[in-house]
Design a protein around this motif. Sequence first.
Motif: not given
Length: 163
Positions: A86-88, A101-105
């Motif tokens: 959610k922060e990303v 960032g979504l991939i990392a999360a």
Amino acid sequence: MPTAKNLNELFYATLQDIYHGEKQILKALPRMAKHATTPELKKAFQLHVDQTEGQVERLQQVFEMLDKSARGKTCEAIEGLVEEGKEVMSETEPGEVMDAGLIAAAQAVEHYEIARYGTLCAWAQQLGMPEAAKLLQQTLKEEKETDALLNKMAMGGINRSAA
């Protein structure tokens, strides 16, 4: 880790943990798909919703094998990882940077699930539950495939574009 007196109790408590986690993931994935800008990443998140629904069904089958109701117990690890996602979405520039960032999360979630399902598979075998182990192994395989797909997208260009 949940408190337990023996491996059976630990297995059940960990099932409850991952069951709750999968339910949280089901809520997060559509939002991640909405924020993804790369068509292949959007598609991957949307497909993973269907896959996760199947994983929840398999967990329900394992609960049935134990003669227990399928009920989750708060999985703080997944809740924390979902919060990071959610922060990303709220703090990252839209486009390739957000996709990276979504991939990392998402990979952080996948790695947690891989660890949990690997453990549950081993415990199910140790406890003499080959059918449960087979169901859990199927989910473990899917989680590893999803992680590999996310990694391929990241390394295939999304990270480079984000740079």
